[in-house]
Motif scaffolding. Structure first.
Motif, PDB file in Angstrom:
ATOM      1  N   GLU A  33     -16.163  55.641  13.897  1.00  0.00           N
ATOM      2  CA  GLU A  33     -17.590  55.494  14.200  1.00  0.00           C
ATOM      3  C   GLU A  33     -18.235  56.851  14.452  1.00  0.00           C
ATOM      4  OE1 GLU A  33     -20.585  53.060  17.251  1.00  0.00           O
ATOM      5  OE2 GLU A  33     -18.410  52.973  17.538  1.00  0.00           O
ATOM      6  N   ILE A  34     -17.545  57.714  15.190  1.00  0.00           N
ATOM      7  CA  ILE A  34     -18.079  59.047  15.480  1.00  0.00           C
ATOM      8  C   ILE A  34     -18.156  59.888  14.204  1.00  0.00           C
ATOM      9  CG2 ILE A  34     -17.584  61.223  16.666  1.00  0.00           C
ATOM     10  CD1 ILE A  34     -16.485  59.570  18.987  1.00  0.00           C
ATOM     11  N   LEU A  91     -23.602  66.345  18.989  1.00  0.00           N
ATOM     12  CA  LEU A  91     -22.594  67.017  19.801  1.00  0.00           C
ATOM     13  C   LEU A  91     -21.620  65.971  20.332  1.00  0.00           C
ATOM     14  CD1 LEU A  91     -24.866  69.480  21.847  1.00  0.00           C
ATOM     15  CD2 LEU A  91     -23.597  69.933  19.732  1.00  0.00           C
ATOM     16  N   VAL A  92     -20.338  66.202  20.104  1.00  0.00           N
ATOM     17  CA  VAL A  92     -19.303  65.257  20.526  1.00  0.00           C
ATOM     18  C   VAL A  92     -18.357  65.963  21.483  1.00  0.00           C
ATOM     19  CG1 VAL A  92     -17.439  63.734  19.781  1.00  0.00           C
ATOM     20  CG2 VAL A  92     -19.474  64.027  18.338  1.00  0.00           C
ATOM     21  N   ASN A  93     -18.089  65.311  22.610  1.00  0.00           N
ATOM     22  CA  ASN A  93     -17.224  65.903  23.633  1.00  0.00           C
ATOM     23  C   ASN A  93     -16.198  64.871  24.089  1.00  0.00           C
ATOM     24  OD1 ASN A  93     -16.171  67.627  25.570  1.00  0.00           O
ATOM     25  ND2 ASN A  93     -17.735  67.118  27.089  1.00  0.00           N
ATOM     26  N   ARG A  94     -14.922  65.239  24.057  1.00  0.00           N
ATOM     27  CA  ARG A  94     -13.852  64.340  24.519  1.00  0.00           C
ATOM     28  C   ARG A  94     -13.536  64.674  25.972  1.00  0.00           C
ATOM     29  NH1 ARG A  94      -9.497  61.369  22.326  1.00  0.00           N
ATOM     30  NH2 ARG A  94      -8.750  60.057  24.038  1.00  0.00           N
ATOM     31  N   SER A 116     -23.982  63.218  22.086  1.00  0.00           N
ATOM     32  CA  SER A 116     -25.309  63.661  22.517  1.00  0.00           C
ATOM     33  C   SER A 116     -26.048  64.308  21.350  1.00  0.00           C
ATOM     34  CB  SER A 116     -25.161  64.663  23.675  1.00  0.00           C
ATOM     35  OG  SER A 116     -26.420  65.156  24.069  1.00  0.00           O
ATOM     36  N   LEU A 117     -27.360  64.094  21.314  1.00  0.00           N
ATOM     37  CA  LEU A 117     -28.191  64.789  20.332  1.00  0.00           C
ATOM     38  C   LEU A 117     -29.657  64.755  20.767  1.00  0.00           C
ATOM     39  CD1 LEU A 117     -28.732  62.684  17.086  1.00  0.00           C
ATOM     40  CD2 LEU A 117     -27.946  61.713  19.229  1.00  0.00           C
ATOM     41  N   VAL A 118     -30.414  65.737  20.295  1.00  0.00           N
ATOM     42  CA  VAL A 118     -31.846  65.825  20.580  1.00  0.00           C
ATOM     43  C   VAL A 118     -32.582  65.002  19.536  1.00  0.00           C
ATOM     44  CG1 VAL A 118     -33.829  67.353  20.857  1.00  0.00           C
ATOM     45  CG2 VAL A 118     -31.545  68.139  21.536  1.00  0.00           C
ATOM     46  N   LEU A 119     -33.469  64.124  19.996  1.00  0.00           N
ATOM     47  CA  LEU A 119     -34.187  63.221  19.099  1.00  0.00           C
ATOM     48  C   LEU A 119     -35.675  63.567  19.057  1.00  0.00           C
ATOM     49  CD1 LEU A 119     -32.567  59.778  20.029  1.00  0.00           C
ATOM     50  CD2 LEU A 119     -32.012  61.281  18.109  1.00  0.00           C
ATOM     51  N   THR A 156     -33.353  64.247  24.844  1.00  0.00           N
ATOM     52  CA  THR A 156     -31.932  64.376  24.538  1.00  0.00           C
ATOM     53  C   THR A 156     -31.249  63.091  24.982  1.00  0.00           C
ATOM     54  OG1 THR A 156     -31.973  66.776  24.854  1.00  0.00           O
ATOM     55  CG2 THR A 156     -29.823  65.685  24.951  1.00  0.00           C
ATOM     56  N   LEU A 157     -30.633  62.406  24.027  1.00  0.00           N
ATOM     57  CA  LEU A 157     -29.949  61.139  24.305  1.00  0.00           C
ATOM     58  C   LEU A 157     -28.447  61.392  24.398  1.00  0.00           C
ATOM     59  CD1 LEU A 157     -30.087  58.030  24.574  1.00  0.00           C
ATOM     60  CD2 LEU A 157     -29.783  57.921  22.079  1.00  0.00           C
ATOM     61  N   THR A 158     -27.855  60.979  25.507  1.00  0.00           N
ATOM     62  CA  THR A 158     -26.414  61.120  25.712  1.00  0.00           C
ATOM     63  C   THR A 158     -25.801  59.749  25.929  1.00  0.00           C
ATOM     64  OG1 THR A 158     -26.688  63.318  26.696  1.00  0.00           O
ATOM     65  CG2 THR A 158     -24.617  62.179  27.123  1.00  0.00           C
ATOM     66  N   LEU A 159     -24.780  59.437  25.122  1.00  0.00           N
ATOM     67  CA  LEU A 159     -24.082  58.159  25.208  1.00  0.00           C
ATOM     68  C   LEU A 159     -22.629  58.432  25.593  1.00  0.00           C
ATOM     69  CD1 LEU A 159     -25.466  56.649  21.874  1.00  0.00           C
ATOM     70  CD2 LEU A 159     -26.340  56.257  24.179  1.00  0.00           C
ATOM     71  N   THR A 160     -22.189  57.850  26.699  1.00  0.00           N
ATOM     72  CA  THR A 160     -20.825  58.059  27.183  1.00  0.00           C
ATOM     73  C   THR A 160     -20.028  56.779  26.996  1.00  0.00           C
ATOM     74  OG1 THR A 160     -21.636  59.644  28.818  1.00  0.00           O
ATOM     75  CG2 THR A 160     -19.420  58.784  29.141  1.00  0.00           C
ATOM     76  N   LEU A 161     -18.888  56.874  26.310  1.00  0.00           N
ATOM     77  CA  LEU A 161     -18.057  55.722  26.000  1.00  0.00           C
ATOM     78  C   LEU A 161     -16.834  55.725  26.904  1.00  0.00           C
ATOM     79  CD1 LEU A 161     -18.024  56.201  22.110  1.00  0.00           C
ATOM     80  CD2 LEU A 161     -19.853  55.259  23.537  1.00  0.00           C
TER      81      LEU A 161
END
Length: 263
Positions: free
Chosen positions: A10-11, A23-26, A35-38, A54-59
């Protein structure tokens, strides 16, 4: 978390769509942060983009059985109510898709809301009045908005202040002239350096400020004003009001009166 390969897939799909913007951070605990700027969807017309976030989604490890944690950072041009509305809307979207990949839907939903809300919010912080239809306004690189004429007056004044400051620094004998201090006009909201054409800004028409008339003041204000006037007169009649001019002349000797008394 679902099979690691499913989340990675998915990523990877998101990275193929949004490229370097994503931007992807493990995280150490096995979570992922995306995260990304929209911006609003205005094709290539970046000048017409008046809002952003800036939308940040934490899984967590239960995703997609659990919803991503949604965080909105660095919003520009959006009211607090609109930011709260975006957050709630995305949370409802995530809840409705439990058990399925939802990251792309959340990102596109946020972009859709930004596109619908792509108008400046709030007042010009220089003149403190709102933006009216037909008025000329300017957007800075830091996504703050001002009437163009107001920004021109601010920049012109700031330039004069900086020139005065530079003269003072040049005359300072104790200053190390090898270390030159860079002085520049900054945004009156966030202090970021501004780039502008002061002549073009000043040539823009000044905003039409509202006139204070009886209709604007309203009947409640007038009633309150009358009560205060009556209270003032009552206090004055009882000696509760000090007249500064009378007090200043209290012990003043007038020469004309002295001469008349001598005669």
């Amino acid at each position: 978390m679902a099979a690691e390969c499913d989340v990675l897939s998915e990523i990877e799909v998101l990275q193929s769509i949004y490229l370097d913007e994503l931007l992807v951070n493990r995280k150490e605990e096995g979570c992922w942060e995306v995260s990304l700027v929209l911006y609003p969807s205005t094709a290539e017309d970046s000048v017409s983009q008046f809002v952003r976030l800036t939308l940040t989604l934490t899984l967590d490890q239960q995703y997609p059985s659990s919803s991503p944690a949604i965080s909105i950072r660095n919003p520009r041009g959006l009211s607090d109510d609109k930011i709260s509305s975006v957050q709630k809307c995305l949370q409802l979207e995530a809840q409705s898709c439990l058990g399925s990949p939802v990251l792309y839907q959340l990102i596109e939903k946020a972009k859709e809301i930004l596109t619908e809300s792509n108008i400046p919010h709030g007042n010009c912080v220089i003149c403190l009045y709102g933006f009216k239809e037909g008025e000329t306004f300017s957007k800075t690189s830091c996504y703050h908005y001002f009437h163009s004429h107001c920004l021109g007056r601010y920049a012109s004044h700031a330039e004069r202040e900086l020139q005065q400051r530079e003269r003072e620094l040049e005359e300072d004998k104790t200053r190390d002239h090898t270390q030159r201090q860079e002085l520049t006009v900054v945004c009156p909201v966030c202090r970021e350096p501004l780039s502008y054409d002061v002549d073009q800004l000043l040539s823009s028409p000044a905003p039409q400020l509202p006139e204070l008339d009886e209709v604007v003041i309203g009947s409640k204000f007038q009633q309150k004003w009358c009560k205060l006037q009556k209270l003032l007169e009552r206090q004055r009649s009882k000696g509760g009001i000090i007249d500064p001019e009378v007090e200043s002349n209290r012990f003043l000797i007038h020469t004309n009166e002295v001469r008349m008394n001598l005669k």
